[in-house]
Every structure is written in C-alpha cells, then in structure tokens.
Enzyme design. Structure first.
Site, PDB file in Angstrom:
ATOM      1  CG  ASP A  37      37.921   8.117 -12.766  1.00  0.00           C
ATOM      2  OD1 ASP A  37      37.778   6.911 -13.065  1.00  0.00           O
ATOM      3  OD2 ASP A  37      37.092   8.742 -12.096  1.00  0.00           O
ATOM      4  CG  ASP A  52      43.663   0.906  -9.805  1.00  0.00           C
ATOM      5  OD1 ASP A  52      43.024   1.196  -8.765  1.00  0.00           O
ATOM      6  OD2 ASP A  52      43.683  -0.236 -10.293  1.00  0.00           O
ATOM      7  CE1 TYR A  85      31.127   2.857  -0.730  1.00  0.00           C
ATOM      8  CE2 TYR A  85      29.420   2.903   0.958  1.00  0.00           C
ATOM      9  CZ  TYR A  85      30.170   3.551   0.006  1.00  0.00           C
ATOM     10  OH  TYR A  85      29.980   4.898  -0.213  1.00  0.00           O
TER      11      TYR A  85
HETATM   12  N1  LIG Z   1      26.563   8.779  -4.258  1.00  0.00           N
HETATM   13  C1  LIG Z   1      26.275   8.815  -2.956  1.00  0.00           C
HETATM   14  O1  LIG Z   1      25.129   8.941  -2.550  1.00  0.00           O
HETATM   15  C2  LIG Z   1      27.397   8.709  -1.960  1.00  0.00           C
HETATM   16  C3  LIG Z   1      27.088   8.717  -0.598  1.00  0.00           C
HETATM   17  C4  LIG Z   1      28.104   8.612   0.326  1.00  0.00           C
HETATM   18  C5  LIG Z   1      29.413   8.511  -0.100  1.00  0.00           C
HETATM   19  N2  LIG Z   1      29.691   8.500  -1.423  1.00  0.00           N
HETATM   20  C6  LIG Z   1      31.082   8.383  -1.829  1.00  0.00           C
HETATM   21  O2  LIG Z   1      31.381   9.417  -2.739  1.00  0.00           O
HETATM   22  C7  LIG Z   1      32.396   8.977  -3.630  1.00  0.00           C
HETATM   23  C8  LIG Z   1      31.959   9.176  -5.072  1.00  0.00           C
HETATM   24  O3  LIG Z   1      30.764   8.456  -5.280  1.00  0.00           O
HETATM   25  P1  LIG Z   1      29.913   8.611  -6.616  1.00  0.00           P
HETATM   26  O4  LIG Z   1      28.511   8.513  -6.224  1.00  0.00           O
HETATM   27  O5  LIG Z   1      30.347   9.802  -7.368  1.00  0.00           O
HETATM   28  O6  LIG Z   1      30.341   7.258  -7.392  1.00  0.00           O
HETATM   29  P2  LIG Z   1      30.443   6.948  -8.962  1.00  0.00           P
HETATM   30  O7  LIG Z   1      30.457   5.465  -9.061  1.00  0.00           O
HETATM   31  O8  LIG Z   1      29.429   7.710  -9.724  1.00  0.00           O
HETATM   32  O9  LIG Z   1      31.870   7.518  -9.375  1.00  0.00           O
HETATM   33  C9  LIG Z   1      33.040   6.943  -8.885  1.00  0.00           C
HETATM   34  C10 LIG Z   1      34.223   7.336  -9.749  1.00  0.00           C
HETATM   35  O10 LIG Z   1      35.369   6.638  -9.222  1.00  0.00           O
HETATM   36  C11 LIG Z   1      36.069   6.043 -10.303  1.00  0.00           C
HETATM   37  N3  LIG Z   1      36.789   4.865  -9.837  1.00  0.00           N
HETATM   38  C12 LIG Z   1      36.290   3.641  -9.505  1.00  0.00           C
HETATM   39  N4  LIG Z   1      37.273   2.807  -9.171  1.00  0.00           N
HETATM   40  C13 LIG Z   1      38.428   3.508  -9.297  1.00  0.00           C
HETATM   41  C14 LIG Z   1      39.799   3.183  -9.100  1.00  0.00           C
HETATM   42  N5  LIG Z   1      40.174   1.954  -8.713  1.00  0.00           N
HETATM   43  N6  LIG Z   1      40.719   4.150  -9.297  1.00  0.00           N
HETATM   44  C15 LIG Z   1      40.347   5.396  -9.697  1.00  0.00           C
HETATM   45  N7  LIG Z   1      39.075   5.757  -9.903  1.00  0.00           N
HETATM   46  C16 LIG Z   1      38.130   4.826  -9.707  1.00  0.00           C
HETATM   47  C17 LIG Z   1      35.004   5.695 -11.336  1.00  0.00           C
HETATM   48  O11 LIG Z   1      35.568   5.535 -12.626  1.00  0.00           O
HETATM   49  C18 LIG Z   1      34.086   6.910 -11.218  1.00  0.00           C
HETATM   50  O12 LIG Z   1      34.505   7.959 -12.071  1.00  0.00           O
HETATM   51  C19 LIG Z   1      32.679   7.512  -3.275  1.00  0.00           C
HETATM   52  O13 LIG Z   1      33.774   7.429  -2.383  1.00  0.00           O
HETATM   53  C20 LIG Z   1      31.414   7.100  -2.576  1.00  0.00           C
HETATM   54  O14 LIG Z   1      31.617   6.023  -1.700  1.00  0.00           O
HETATM   55  C21 LIG Z   1      28.719   8.590  -2.375  1.00  0.00           C
END
Ligand SMILES: NC(=O)c1ccc[n+]([C@@H]2O[C@H](COP(=O)([O-])OP(=O)(O)OC[C@H]3O[C@@H](n4cnc5c(N)ncnc54)[C@H](O)[C@@H]3O)[C@@H](O)[C@H]2O)c1
Length: 247
Positions: free
Chosen positions: A34, A60, A153
């Site tokens: 992360d 990243d 997105y």
């Molecule tokens: N939450 C939902 O309902 C949902 C639904 C469909 C898909 N998703 C997908 O699930 C995945 C996780 O979502 P989430 O809800 O846990 O999001 P979140 O924002 O809570 O967590 C995302 C994590 O990614 C890290 N991150 C962001 N940019 C980064 C980078 N450039 N390099 C490395 N790490 C990075 C952040 O620090 C964080 O720890 C994502 O791909 C999201 O699109 C989530």
C-alpha cells in the site's frame, strides 16, 4: 499451505485488509502492499508480530518499478510468490462532463495501470515458475457504467475486466490463471464515508437482496480462486452484487 505467499495491493484498509486477513487465516504468508505504509504495517504486525508470515510493503500501484521491487523483496524474504490480488483502487465522484485530464489520468492510473503493471510483472514471474494466480478486484461499475462512482472509475474497472481476459489467455498455458471479481456496494468504510446515510438507505433498498455485500465473502472468493484446484477458472468475471446486475 504454510509456504504459499500472496501479495495484496491496497491492503492497509477496507477490502484489501480483509483479503489479507483471509489469506493469512488460510495459511499464506501475506504481503500487505500500500502507499499507506504505516496502516499496512499495523495490520502486518497484528497478523505476525515477528514478521515471519506477514509484512508491509510500500507500493504505488501506478508504478511498474514498485511492483518489480515488491516481487524481488518477497522472493528474497519468502523464496517465492504464488498469488497476487490487485485490489487497490480509488475514485472521486465528478460529473462526466467535468472530468479533467488530470482527474482521468489519476483514476486510470490507480484502477487500470495498476492491473496492467501488476499482471505484467507478476504474470511474467508466475509464467517463468509455471504456476501462479492473479485476482483483479473490478467493480459492478465496470459492467453497468456505475452510478455513484464516476465515469473514469467505471471505465477503468471495465478495462480491468478486459485486461483480465487478455492476461488470462496469454498466461494460461504457463499454469497461471487470471480472474476478476466484480463486487457491488460492500459494507465497508468507504461506502459509509462517501455516501450520506439517507442516500445509502435508498441504495440498499435498490439492491435485490436488500443488504450491502460482505467483504469477507469477496475475500473468500479470492482465496478460492488462488487455490491449486481453481486451475479451470480462468478469464472470468465473478459477479457478487446482490442481484443488481444479472447477465
Ligand atoms: N467498497 C466497495 O463497495 C467496492 C465495490 C466494488 C469494488 N470495490 C473495489 O475494491 C477495492 C478496494 O476498495 P475499498 O472499498 O477497500 O477502498 P478503500 O479506499 O477503503 O481502500 C483502498 C486502499 O487502496 C490504497 N491505495 C490507494 N491508492 C493506492 C496506490 N496508488 N497504490 C497503492 N495503494 C493505494 C489505499 O491507501 C487504501 O488502503 C477497490 O479496487 C475498489 O474499486 C469496492
């Protein structure tokens, strides 16, 4: 199972943290990758105080060099790597007509370049080993255009589903499978933080099963897709959306 290793991107919180925990419970060594390194370190230490079965890696996902450095560091630490979960993602809601070039590039970088670079770096390494599993976390938005997430997105997630197929076809003969999981709205912090409570109630009312999705279940699907037995599941998009989108 104890010598299998997985790297999970975006594992410092949300779904990635749940995925990391589930893999660890299944007996994997887990690398929590992360940009939020301190939060990732906290979880890694909680999972394995001495670092023998869990570690945090600053990565990243928009940087191919970071993926390569993580691969090398993990081979040095645990000898080999068996699975990658491309989970990191992010978006800011902007009306489609107002998305700037910078916003578009940034969202594509985190949600799509990430999948390209992760699959390139780890796909090549897995292919050379003759085995490996890649799971890309996509989104319902990538299938239906999204509602509350932004066009950049949604486009990136649609691209992630397409890249999944391309890499799955390319790598299959080398013992490597690549699948996507496409969740609908999950019961996770980001959903509660970004959607006001009254709007969230409307969102939930519109989900056929009447509830937000379980992150633990998505994590279990990822663990299942990473197993040796999952060799015949390849290039698929696993829909887990409460019935919001059926095909
Ligand atoms: N939450 C939902 O309902 C949902 C639904 C469909 C898909 N998703 C997908 O699930 C995945 C996780 O979502 P989430 O809800 O846990 O999001 P979140 O924002 O809570 O967590 C995302 C994590 O990614 C890290 N991150 C962001 N940019 C980064 C980078 N450039 N390099 C490395 N790490 C990075 C952040 O620090 C964080 O720890 C994502 O791909 C999201 O699109 C989530």
């Amino acid at each position: 199972m104890s010598n299998k290793t997985v790297i999970v991107t975006g594992a410092a919180r949300g779904l990635g943290a749940v995925v990391a925990r589930r893999f660890h419970a299944a007996g994997y060594n887990v690398a929590l990758a992360d940009i939020a390194i301190e939060a990732a370190q906290l979880i890694a230490r909680e999972l394995s105080e001495d670092g023998s079965t869990a570690c945090a890696i600053k990565l990243d996902v928009a940087s191919k060099a970071d993926f390569a450095a993580a691969r090398d560091a993990l081979i040095g630490r645990w000898g080999s790597i068996d699975a990658l979960v491309n989970n990191a993602g992010a978006s800011k809601v902007v009306p489609v007509m107002e998305i700037t070039a910078e916003q578009f590039d940034q969202v594509i970088g985190i949600n799509l370049r990430s999948v390209l670079f992760g699959c390139q770096v780890f796909g090549q390494y897995f292919a050379e080993r003759g085995m490996g599993r890649i799971v890309n976390i996509a989104s319902l938005a990538g299938q239906n255009g999204g509602s509350a997430t932004g066009a950049h997105y949604a486009a990136a997630k649609g691209g992630a589903i397409t890249l999944t197929k391309v890499f799955a076809r390319d790598l299959a003969a080398h013992g490597v499978t690549v699948n996507a999981i496409s969740p609908g709205p999950l019961d996770l912090p980001i959903v509660h933080e970004s959607v006001p409570a009254d709007k969230l109630a409307t969102v939930i009312a519109g989900i056929p099963v009447g509830k937000l999705g379980s992150a633990a279940y998505i994590a279990d699907v990822a663990v299942m897709l990473a197993s040796a037995d999952a060799y015949f599941a390849n290039g698929a998009c696993w829909d887990v959306n409460g019935g919001l989108y059926m095909r």
